[in-house]
Design a protein around this motif. Sequence first.
Motif, PDB file in Angstrom:
ATOM      1  N   THR A  45       0.846  -1.184   0.000  1.00  0.00           N
ATOM      2  CA  THR A  45       0.000   0.000   0.000  1.00  0.00           C
ATOM      3  C   THR A  45       0.882   1.235   0.000  1.00  0.00           C
ATOM      4  O   THR A  45       1.761   1.378   0.839  1.00  0.00           O
ATOM      5  N   ARG A  46       0.634   2.137  -0.939  1.00  0.00           N
ATOM      6  CA  ARG A  46       1.369   3.396  -1.029  1.00  0.00           C
ATOM      7  C   ARG A  46       0.418   4.536  -0.690  1.00  0.00           C
ATOM      8  O   ARG A  46      -0.730   4.551  -1.121  1.00  0.00           O
ATOM      9  N   HIS A  47       0.906   5.511   0.068  1.00  0.00           N
ATOM     10  CA  HIS A  47       0.141   6.704   0.373  1.00  0.00           C
ATOM     11  C   HIS A  47       0.512   7.760  -0.665  1.00  0.00           C
ATOM     12  O   HIS A  47       1.668   8.149  -0.761  1.00  0.00           O
ATOM     13  N   THR A  48      -0.467   8.211  -1.470  1.00  0.00           N
ATOM     14  CA  THR A  48      -0.171   9.160  -2.540  1.00  0.00           C
ATOM     15  C   THR A  48      -0.896  10.478  -2.307  1.00  0.00           C
ATOM     16  O   THR A  48      -2.004  10.513  -1.756  1.00  0.00           O
ATOM     17  N   LYS A  49      -0.252  11.536  -2.769  1.00  0.00           N
ATOM     18  CA  LYS A  49      -0.843  12.865  -2.729  1.00  0.00           C
ATOM     19  C   LYS A  49      -1.652  13.084  -3.995  1.00  0.00           C
ATOM     20  O   LYS A  49      -1.356  12.511  -5.040  1.00  0.00           O
ATOM     21  N   ALA A  50      -2.638  13.974  -3.912  1.00  0.00           N
ATOM     22  CA  ALA A  50      -3.415  14.322  -5.101  1.00  0.00           C
ATOM     23  C   ALA A  50      -2.494  15.016  -6.098  1.00  0.00           C
ATOM     24  O   ALA A  50      -1.699  15.880  -5.744  1.00  0.00           O
ATOM     25  N   GLY A  51      -2.604  14.631  -7.372  1.00  0.00           N
ATOM     26  CA  GLY A  51      -1.713  15.166  -8.397  1.00  0.00           C
ATOM     27  C   GLY A  51      -2.273  16.395  -9.084  1.00  0.00           C
ATOM     28  O   GLY A  51      -3.423  16.792  -8.879  1.00  0.00           O
ATOM     29  N   MET A  52      -1.436  17.002  -9.904  1.00  0.00           N
ATOM     30  CA  MET A  52      -1.822  18.211 -10.624  1.00  0.00           C
ATOM     31  C   MET A  52      -2.853  17.922 -11.717  1.00  0.00           C
ATOM     32  O   MET A  52      -3.696  18.750 -12.003  1.00  0.00           O
ATOM     33  N   GLY A  53      -2.790  16.789 -12.332  1.00  0.00           N
ATOM     34  CA  GLY A  53      -3.688  16.469 -13.441  1.00  0.00           C
ATOM     35  C   GLY A  53      -5.014  15.881 -13.009  1.00  0.00           C
ATOM     36  O   GLY A  53      -5.641  15.139 -13.758  1.00  0.00           O
ATOM     37  N   GLY A  54      -5.467  16.192 -11.816  1.00  0.00           N
ATOM     38  CA  GLY A  54      -6.756  15.683 -11.350  1.00  0.00           C
ATOM     39  C   GLY A  54      -6.656  14.289 -10.751  1.00  0.00           C
ATOM     40  O   GLY A  54      -7.666  13.645 -10.501  1.00  0.00           O
ATOM     41  N   GLN A  55      -5.432  13.801 -10.540  1.00  0.00           N
ATOM     42  CA  GLN A  55      -5.249  12.488  -9.964  1.00  0.00           C
ATOM     43  C   GLN A  55      -5.642  12.522  -8.492  1.00  0.00           C
ATOM     44  O   GLN A  55      -5.213  13.400  -7.746  1.00  0.00           O
ATOM     45  N   ALA A  56      -6.478  11.590  -8.069  1.00  0.00           N
ATOM     46  CA  ALA A  56      -6.951  11.562  -6.690  1.00  0.00           C
ATOM     47  C   ALA A  56      -5.879  11.012  -5.766  1.00  0.00           C
ATOM     48  O   ALA A  56      -5.108  10.136  -6.147  1.00  0.00           O
TER      49      ALA A  56
END
Length: 112
Positions: A45-56
């Motif tokens: 499991t990776r914790h990801t930040k919301a991206g610039m291109g609308g990635q959640a």
Amino acid sequence: MSKLKIKKGDLVQVLSGKDKGLQGKVISVNTETQRVVVEGVQRVTRHTKAGMGGQAGGLVVTEAPIHVSNVAIVDPEDNKPTRVKTRVESVERDGRTKASRTRVAVRSGKDL
């Protein structure tokens, strides 16, 4: 950097670790670190930040690499792990002889 007998797209079985006994297709191979990424195996499991291109953002489950010594290619005949050997045949084209190499399952002798 040595040559590996496992290639992208091969069906492999995990021999050791928390996912022992699971089978899956090889997604990618890294020859420098001798690791493979197998579909459905070694899920992290990776914790990801919301991206610039609308990635959640949020939690993303992906496959992590596993060492090549912990997997074995599955024999196409009986779906059990096997070793791999190379069969060399001479092929003549335009008057020249050329060696063609095919990967063969040690367990059954079938081509991979």
